[in-house]
Design an enzyme around this catalytic site. Structure first.
Site, PDB file in Angstrom:
ATOM      1  N   ASP A 177       0.777  -1.175  -0.097  1.00 34.65           N
ATOM      2  CA  ASP A 177      -0.104   0.182  -0.056  1.00 34.65           C
ATOM      3  C   ASP A 177       0.686   1.285   0.134  1.00 34.65           C
ATOM      4  O   ASP A 177       2.133   1.137   0.457  1.00 34.65           O
ATOM      5  CB  ASP A 177      -0.958  -0.140   1.167  1.00 34.65           C
TER       6      ASP A 177
ATOM      7  N   ASP B 113      -7.088  -2.959   2.418  1.00 29.20           N
ATOM      8  CA  ASP B 113      -5.847  -3.873   2.487  1.00 29.20           C
ATOM      9  C   ASP B 113      -6.333  -5.403   2.618  1.00 29.20           C
ATOM     10  O   ASP B 113      -5.716  -6.133   2.548  1.00 29.20           O
ATOM     11  CB  ASP B 113      -4.769  -3.371   3.105  1.00 29.20           C
TER      12      ASP B 113
ATOM     13  N   ASP C 184      -2.267  -0.597   5.696  1.00 28.65           N
ATOM     14  CA  ASP C 184      -2.831  -0.125   6.904  1.00 28.65           C
ATOM     15  C   ASP C 184      -4.154   0.332   6.878  1.00 28.65           C
ATOM     16  O   ASP C 184      -4.663   0.715   8.113  1.00 28.65           O
ATOM     17  CB  ASP C 184      -1.895   1.372   6.909  1.00 28.65           C
TER      18      ASP C 184
ATOM     19  N   LYS D 112      -8.546  -4.613  -4.151  1.00 30.45           N
ATOM     20  CA  LYS D 112      -7.152  -5.177  -4.254  1.00 30.45           C
ATOM     21  C   LYS D 112      -6.675  -6.518  -4.537  1.00 30.45           C
ATOM     22  O   LYS D 112      -5.810  -6.883  -5.020  1.00 30.45           O
ATOM     23  CB  LYS D 112      -6.424  -4.266  -3.070  1.00 30.45           C
TER      24      LYS D 112
ATOM     25  N   ASP E  25      -0.457   4.915   0.784  1.00 30.48           N
ATOM     26  CA  ASP E  25      -0.715   6.081   1.958  1.00 30.48           C
ATOM     27  C   ASP E  25      -0.831   5.200   3.410  1.00 30.48           C
ATOM     28  O   ASP E  25      -1.357   4.405   3.602  1.00 30.48           O
ATOM     29  CB  ASP E  25      -1.869   6.694   1.727  1.00 30.48           C
TER      30      ASP E  25
END
Length: 226
Positions: free
Chosen positions: A11, A180, A176, A153, A13
């Site tokens: 990831d 995810d 995070d 994702k 951000d």
């Protein structure tokens, strides 16, 4: 790094950034040195991870827009319905909603498969309108994403793995956020940085003690030492 390093799904951000949201400069040391594919998997619009891959000196292999766009082995595929998401966003605005990004909407200008809405928006109205268009509203902690159901994702990682000749379980994922979770479910090993939300922490195999890119570094170093 070791020659038998596993491929990564990272990831951006909250994972490659610091606490202010800026890209951690140490990414320029760690990621290009990794001896396996590094996939940038993000909710951001498609050009962002492509550009970041370029400036990091990585092969451009990305999962963007929460799985809506995948670039792997030089080929781009689209999983989401941009026209339907745009129509829902227009209806939301017509009913008094506000996407919340100001005059120039850089968040959505280059987005190809979904629409992102500021977290200050009227969530109840947004979800009601999205449901009329048979769309999901996904809260990543950074924005509400109006997207095609089933596009995640994790499905993007499956597509990347197939294109690169890997099994999805070969990958190690670091993230995070709730977006995810699907990546964690597909990858063979998963790490949540300490600043991760509750959903990511619960889904990860390991919750790291360090936050942001400090956490990602600790994950990479533990993998390299194994």
């Amino acid at each position: 790094m070791t020659a038998d390093a596993p491929p990564l799904a990272l990831d951006i951000d909250g994972t490659l950034t610091d606490g202010t949201g800026r890209l951690d400069p140490r990414t320029f040391n760690y990621l290009p040195a990794w001896d396996a594919p590094v996939v940038l998997a993000t909710g951001k619009a498609f050009p962002y991870p492509v550009s970041l891959s370029h400036y990091l000196g990585l092969e451009q292999t990305v999962i963007a827009e929460n799985g809506g766009v995948v670039l792997a082995d030089g080929a781009v595929s689209y999983q989401g319905d941009r026209e339907r998401a745009r129509a829902a966003a227009d209806a939301f605005v017509e009913r008094g909603g506000d996407l919340g990004w100001g005059g120039f909407d850089a968040i959505n200008e280059w987005r190809r498969t979904e629409v992102a809405v500021n977290l200050d928006a009227d969530e109840e109205l947004l979800r009601s309108v999205a449901a009329e268009f048979d769309l999901d509203v996904f809260d990543t902690g950074y924005a509400y994403h109006v997207k095609t159901p089933g596009v995640e994702k994790g499905t993007g990682l499956k597509a990347v793995a197939e294109a690169l000749g890997y099994d999805p379980s070969d990958f190690v994922a670091v993230g995070d956020s709730e977006n995810d979770v699907s990546t964690f479910g597909v990858a063979g090993r998963s790490f949540a940085v300490a600043n991760a939300d509750a959903a990511a922490r619960e889904a990860a195999d390991i919750v790291l003690e360090e936050s942001y890119f400090d956490g990602t570094i600790s994950a990479l170093e533990s993998i390299a030492e194994a």
